[in-house]
Structure formats: structure tokens, C-alpha cells
Scaffold this active site. Structure first.
Site: not given
Length: 476
Positions: A196, A264
């Protein structure tokens, strides 16, 4: 979502990006240096981990999926160490080794769980001619179901536009976890996965859901993306695509201990699922579940197929407790894929006493997971006599399962666990008592596989036989 599966039979993923080696030196700090007002750390142990794009590849390998990793390293010791670390996890390393630059390495010095210093060994790759890397990509990409471009701003992806074009020409989807605010450089990618903060740094502050959707769709149009996935921490994640309804997934994390490496994990599971032929919706669902698992762990972590499958179907994790041999083999394979050290021991554990507790705690400290193989009732009877065991197998294993030091329990019916140890092949086999290592059942098999064997001491005066004799005296 019962139809969803964490088994990726068709997936093959290619990762290209900034590869790094993370080194950790741990030690005690008891004094200040006479040379300068700095603490003196007596280094007692060290650890190496894959970082950057290499950690993305580790995440994919933990899902039992073939993965190739491309990037730039130096012709140095750290480059060799990183390659060895990755190859142990069956990651296909296809690096370009440079004479002019070192392998990106981050050395952290820690004492008493506090980081005292970080040393970075790196030089910007932006001045490097990446034609060899592009040639490797063009040759290999057609053999993979998805390409992840892992950008940590170190310069490996300076020709990212050419990389995107090579993949799209081969009809291979390109997924990117973006870095910085210049998203224009990722034009034409299949999917970006900004968090965000990264998203708002590019499109501006979003105060409502409507603004997120509006600005996200505009970004997709402006830089010609296929889709955009905005990860929103405790608010879950939102998938946006042109001419389709937004697909929002609430967070599934029960507790958040550490968000390190969650990005990841998200892009790794996304790419793996897409490479397996899953839809965007299913791929995002699986990535969201995986993120919920990994933030519940301390430090940079990966997610196994066992954990993911159990979370999908809301089952308690089978990675702990009493198991069959088949279940144990699967759990061990998953743990080894995550780089965990497996310790194994065995015994009757008829009447659990403080000596057992201390022994198992010490064994557990020697690795990341402890397997306890337990003699069946018939096996105990043959070894100890007709009056044993006092407690049947079910009860003995139930008590052991309640110990924090024990991860996995498995019964065996033979007089020794040699066959079982040969099947499991732990990294370390331990046994308590006065044995010589070569006398321990299974030692030859473990040594032949590159593992180690260790003898631990039992606490003096603690034995099941002594406990039984005391009970007999009380009865008399």
C-alpha cells in the site's frame, strides 16, 4: 475453497534479479574495546541465508517446484558460498560472475538478540553491460511457466524493459515486486505487487476503497499491465484488472510476529500458481493464505506445501505431532527444503522422567526439528522383558507429543530403528548413554548421507528402571 490445492505438478518458475548473501555473526559482548568506545563481540557462531532474489527462489523451492535463478555475482568467495547454499536446496543457479564487482553481501553482527552493526559489501550494477544476462534469459525463459523480476534497486534490472519484452515474446507472464516510484519502467508487465505504501507513493493518497480501485485501474491503463495486486497488510490484498470486478481478499493471519519477507512469499506463490495454470483468483487466494502463514513466523521464512495445504483446508498443521512414516517423510522433505536442520533420536520412553526431558531438550537445541522414534510395545517387550512396557505405545507417544522440544513422533516395530533412520536420513542422529557413535543404530546410513552422529549424556540417577524399583518398594 476445498477445490484449491497446494500441489503444483506443472509449475516451473524462473527468477531474475538482485541476488544477495545475508551473513550473521552471533557472539557474546562483555566488555568495551580499549582501542575505541565500542563493544567487543566474541563471535561464537555464524549463519548464512539467501537474500533478495535468492530468497524468492528459496520460497519457490520450498513448494517443491523447479526453479532457476539468474543474477549478477562476483568472482569471489561469497558468490561461491551463495551458489552452494542455493544448490543445496536444488535451485538451478545460472549467474553471470563479474570480475569487476563483488557479490552483494550484508554482514550483520548480533549480540544478545540485538543487531550491533551491519556491513554492506556491494557496488552498483548500473554500469554493467547485461548482454550476457539478457542472452541467458532469452535462451531459458521459454522453458518456464512464469518469470519473476525481483527488484531491490541494485542495478541487475537496469534493462528491465528488454527483460519484459523477451518474456512477453515467449508468452511467459512477468511478475514484479516493484522498487521505487518509477513504475513506468515496468510497462508491459503481467502483474505488479506493490504494498500500500509503494502504491500510494506512485498514485497518491487513497482515502477510500473507491479511490484505490480508480487509481489502480488508471495505473494499469497508463503502463499497460494485465493486472495489479495491492497488498494491504492487515486489510488483506486487492486484485485489479481492466473490465473485471475487483477481487478483494481479507487477511488470514491469526497473529503477526514479523512481516519480513512476506512480499517475497506473496510473489513466489503467485508466480508458482500461475505457472501451474491456475486462475488469477486462485493464485491470489493461495498467495494470501501463504502470507498469513509467513507473518506468523519470526524472521525471513518460507512456506511449505504441507503448511499451505493445511491452511487451505483449515486443518491443523501436520508438521507436528504423531505421524506415520509416509507423513514424516513428507514433513522432513518440506523442512529440508526450507533449510531446516533435522535431528533424530529414538527410545522406549516407557515412564517419562527428568532425565528424558533434559535429554530431549538438549537434542532439540542441536537443530531446527526433532524427530523421536518410539519402540512399539512388542519391540519394548523383546528388549526389556515380558513385564514391559508399563505404558502402551499410544500413551507413551501422547506424553511425548506434549513436550515443546519434540516436533515429530513416529513408531517403529523392529528391535532397532536402523531401517527407519535409513529412510528418513536426518542431518544429525543423537543417542543418550555410553555408546560410541559407530555403535549407534543408523549411524552408517547417516554418515553415508553426509550427516553427523552425536552422543549425549543422560542425567545421573535418572532411569525408568529406578522408577519402577521405587514403585515396587512402595507396593511392598
Amino acid at each position: 475453497m476445498a477445490q484449491y490445492s497446494a500441489e503444483f505438478k506443472q509449475a516451473k518458475v524462473l527468477v531474475l534479479g538482485d541476488v544477495m548473501l545475508d551473513r550473521y555473526w552471533f557472539g557474546a559482548t562483555n566488555r568495551i574495546s580499549p582501542e575505541a568506545p565500542v563493544p567487543v563481540v566474541r563471535v561464537q557462531e555464524n549463519e548464512e541465508r539467501a537474500g533478495g532474489a535468492a530468497n524468492v527462489a528459496m520460497n519457490i523451492a520450498s513448494l517443491n517446484v523447479p526453479v532457476q535463478l539468474m543474477g549478477l555475482i562476483g568472482q569471489d568467495e561469497t558468490g561461491s558460498a551463495l551458489s552452494l547454499l542455493l544448490e543445496k536446496q536444488k535451485i538451478d543457479c545460472n549467474f553471470v560472475a563479474l570480475e569487476t564487482h563483488p557479490t552483494i553481501t550484508k554482514l550483520r553482527i548480533l549480540s544478545r538478540h540485538q543487531q550491533l552493526l551491519r556491513l554492506d559489501f556491494e557496488e552498483d550494477f548500473n554500469n554493467v553491460d547485461c548482454k550476457d544476462l539478457l542472452a541467458k534469459l532469452e535462451s531459458a525463459v521459454k522453458n518456464y511457466g512464469a518469470l519473476i523480476l525481483s527488484d531491490y534497486g541494485k542495478g541487475t534490472l537496469k534493462d528491465v524493459q528488454k527483460m519484459i519484452q523477451i518474456a512477453r515474446k515467449a508468452n511467459v507472464p512477468v511478475l514484479i515486486d516493484p522498487k521505487g516510484t518509477d513504475f513506468e519502467r515496468y510497462r508491459g508487465a503481467t502483474l505488479l505487487t506493490p504494498n500500500m505504501s509503494e502504491f500510494e507513493a506512485v498514485v497518491g493518497k487513497c482515502n477510500t476503497e473507491e479511490e484505490i480501485i480508480e487509481k489502480g485501474l488508471k495505473l494499469i491503463s497508463d503502463i499497460e499491465l494485465t493486472a495489479l495486486l495491492v497488498t494491504r497488510s492487515e486489510k488483506g490484498m486487492t486484485l485489479l484488472r481492466p473490465n473485471q470486478e475487483p477481487y478483494h481478499l481479507p487477511t488470514v493471519a491469526k497473529e503477526v510476529f514479523d512481516v519480513t519477507g512476506a512480499g517475497d512469499t506473496v510473489i513466489s506463490v503467485l508466480a508458482t500458481a500461475l505457472a501451474d495454470g491456475r486462475s488469477f483468483e486462485e493464485s491470489c487466494y493461495l498467495a494470501n493464505v501463504a502470507a498469513g502463514i509467513v507473518v506468523g513466523k519470526l524472521g525471513t521464512s518460507t512456506v511449505s506445501t504441507v503448511e499451505l495445504e493445511n491452511a487451505i483446508h483449515a486443518r491443523p498443521e501436520t508438521g507436528f505431532g504423531i505421524m506415520s512414516e509416509a507423513e514424516l517423510k513428507d514433513a522432513v522433505a518440506q523442512a529440508k527444503a526450507r533449510g531446516e536442520k533435522i535431528v533424530m533420536t529414538n527410545g522406549c520412553f516407557d515412564i517419562l522422567h527428568p532425565g528424558h526431558i533434559s535429554y530431549l531438550e538438549n537434542a532439540r537445541k542441536l537443530g531446527d526439528r526433532l524427530i523421536v522414534a518410539v519402540n512399539s510395545d512388542d519391540s519394548v517387550k523383546r528388549l526389556k522383558g515380558e513385564s514391559r512396557p508399563i505404558n502402551n505405545l499410544e500413551n507413551r507417544m501422547a506424553v511425548l507429543a506434549g513436550l515443546a522440544s519434540v516436533d515429530w513422533l513416529v513408531p517403529f516395530t523392529e528391535d532397532t530403528p536402523q531401517r527407519l533412520i535409513g529412510e528418513i536420513l536426518p542431518d544429525l542422529l543423537v543417542k543418550g548413554g555410553d555408546y560410541k557413535p559407530e555403535e549407534i543404530a543408523g549411524s552408517k546410513e547417516v554418515w553415508a548421507n553426509g550427516g553427523d552422529v552425536k552422543v549425549l549424556n543422560f542425567e545421573n540417577g535418572c532411569s525408568t528402571t529406578n522408577v519402577i524399583e521405587k514403585i515396587k518398594l512402595l507396593k511392598d
